[in-house]
Design a protein around this motif. Structure first.
Motif, PDB file in Angstrom:
ATOM      1  N   ILE A 276       0.836  -1.204   0.000  1.00  0.00           N
ATOM      2  CA  ILE A 276       0.000   0.000   0.000  1.00  0.00           C
ATOM      3  C   ILE A 276       0.867   1.249   0.000  1.00  0.00           C
ATOM      4  O   ILE A 276       0.653   2.189  -0.779  1.00  0.00           O
ATOM      5  N   LYS A 277       1.870   1.274   0.874  1.00  0.00           N
ATOM      6  CA  LYS A 277       2.765   2.430   0.949  1.00  0.00           C
ATOM      7  C   LYS A 277       3.497   2.657  -0.368  1.00  0.00           C
ATOM      8  O   LYS A 277       3.568   3.791  -0.872  1.00  0.00           O
ATOM      9  N   ALA A 278       4.039   1.591  -0.949  1.00  0.00           N
ATOM     10  CA  ALA A 278       4.782   1.722  -2.205  1.00  0.00           C
ATOM     11  C   ALA A 278       3.873   2.192  -3.336  1.00  0.00           C
ATOM     12  O   ALA A 278       4.275   3.014  -4.172  1.00  0.00           O
ATOM     13  N   THR A 279       2.636   1.694  -3.371  1.00  0.00           N
ATOM     14  CA  THR A 279       1.697   2.091  -4.423  1.00  0.00           C
ATOM     15  C   THR A 279       1.345   3.559  -4.310  1.00  0.00           C
ATOM     16  O   THR A 279       1.260   4.279  -5.321  1.00  0.00           O
ATOM     17  N   ILE A 280       1.140   4.033  -3.086  1.00  0.00           N
ATOM     18  CA  ILE A 280       0.837   5.455  -2.866  1.00  0.00           C
ATOM     19  C   ILE A 280       2.004   6.318  -3.305  1.00  0.00           C
ATOM     20  O   ILE A 280       1.831   7.349  -3.976  1.00  0.00           O
ATOM     21  N   ARG A 281       3.214   5.918  -2.934  1.00  0.00           N
ATOM     22  CA  ARG A 281       4.400   6.683  -3.308  1.00  0.00           C
ATOM     23  C   ARG A 281       4.592   6.696  -4.821  1.00  0.00           C
ATOM     24  O   ARG A 281       4.954   7.730  -5.408  1.00  0.00           O
TER      25      ARG A 281
END
Length: 316
Positions: A276-281
């Protein structure tokens, strides 16, 4: 991994009232006091916004540091000094902010200080109060079983409180109930004039939001506020535990006495949150993770100060 243990038990800080234990009027007053008259002064003073830059008015340059946005490279200064430089900008004086609030069934869950739905209202309040100033407009889109509740952007404290009341009063969603999705709410913002701020508050457990978020981030500053409960990260050793998928309503009995099972659950949860974090970034959005078992106000403050230090003089 959208399954969550069924609600039950006392909150971690049972002696302190949560938003759900207050009347709407008391809750609104509580949130307003948090962001205007906090006793330790941590949020007092003029707050130009969650994003002090970039804006549209050029300011000074400074040497590039790892983490800076390469789109702000000042090539003239770089060529003149032979050292990479970035151009700082002053924040726009007037800002239109949209709050996109996920009100899906998975948000009606919490085992610590509060439910994720309460944490989401707090996050929305932080965005609202920290971007509120003369000329700034605030609008909202709230998903729900009856469709998207859209509140057009306007100025003023009364309008701000109207949005927060709508967030507080949003109905609970029964597990397995079909409702509008976060992707639907993001899709409907594609035609907005560029240059605003979009704050997306969700647990990001459903699918389909990745591409719409990327599309919005191409034209706006985007802050993705992720809400997390500790039981979504690890299971307690409590014997046979009934878990419910809030999006489908399916139930399953989990033998939590198995240490290997608890370890696999924790590993899968970490992988899910990292994705989730990587996708948002990758979408180009800023990311703020808030937990139901932490002091979320302090976490908001740390995020804001980190953004300001980076915009004003180097990476945090």
């Amino acid at each position: 991994m959208s399954g969550s243990p069924e609600r039950g038990g006392a909150p971690a800080n049972a002696g302190s009232p949560t938003l759900r234990e207050l009347t709407p009027e008391q809750a609104l007053k509580h949130l307003e006091l948090l962001f205007t008259r906090r006793p330790d002064g941590i949020l007092q003073g003029d707050h130009p916004g969650l994003f002090p830059g970039p804006g549209s008015e050029p300011s000074e340059t400074r040497p590039y540091v790892i983490g800076d946005d390469v789109r702000r490279m000042d090539w003239n200064a770089t060529a003149r000094t032979t050292v990479p430089h970035v151009r700082l900008t002053l924040a726009d004086r007037e800002l239109t902010t949209w709050i996109v609030l996920d009100a899906s069934a998975s948000m009606d869950f919490g085992t610590a200080r509060m439910e994720k739905r309460d944490l989401a209202v707090g996050a929305a309040a932080s965005v609202a109060f920290l971007t509120e100033r003369a000329g700034n407009r605030l609008g909202a889109q709230i998903t729900g079983p009856q469709g998207i509740v859209r509140i057009p952007p306007r100025t003023g404290r009364h309008h701000l409180l109207t949005i927060l009341r709508a967030a507080l009063d949003r109905p609970r969603v029964a597990p397995g109930t079909a409702d509008t999705t976060l992707a639907d709410a993001l899709h409907s913002l594609r035609a907005l004039p560029a240059g605003g701020l979009v704050a997306v508050v969700s647990d990001f457990l459903e699918v389909g939001w990745e591409q719409p978020l990327r599309t919005i981030a191409h034209r706006h500053q985007v802050l993705a506020v992720e809400t997390v409960d500790p039981r979504e990260l690890e299971l307690p050793d409590v014997g046979l535990l009934t878990v419910v998928d809030p999006e489908t309503g399916r139930r399953r009995e989990i033998p939590t006495h198995s240490r290997k099972l608890r370890e696999r659950y924790a590993e899968a949860a970490l992988e899910q949150r990292a994705l989730i974090k990587a996708t948002i970034r990758r979408a180009g959005a800023a990311h703020l993770r808030l937990r139901t078992d932490r002091d979320w106000v302090r976490d908001v403050v740390r995020h804001v100060e980190s953004r300001r230090r980076r915009a004003g003089g180097g990476a945090a």
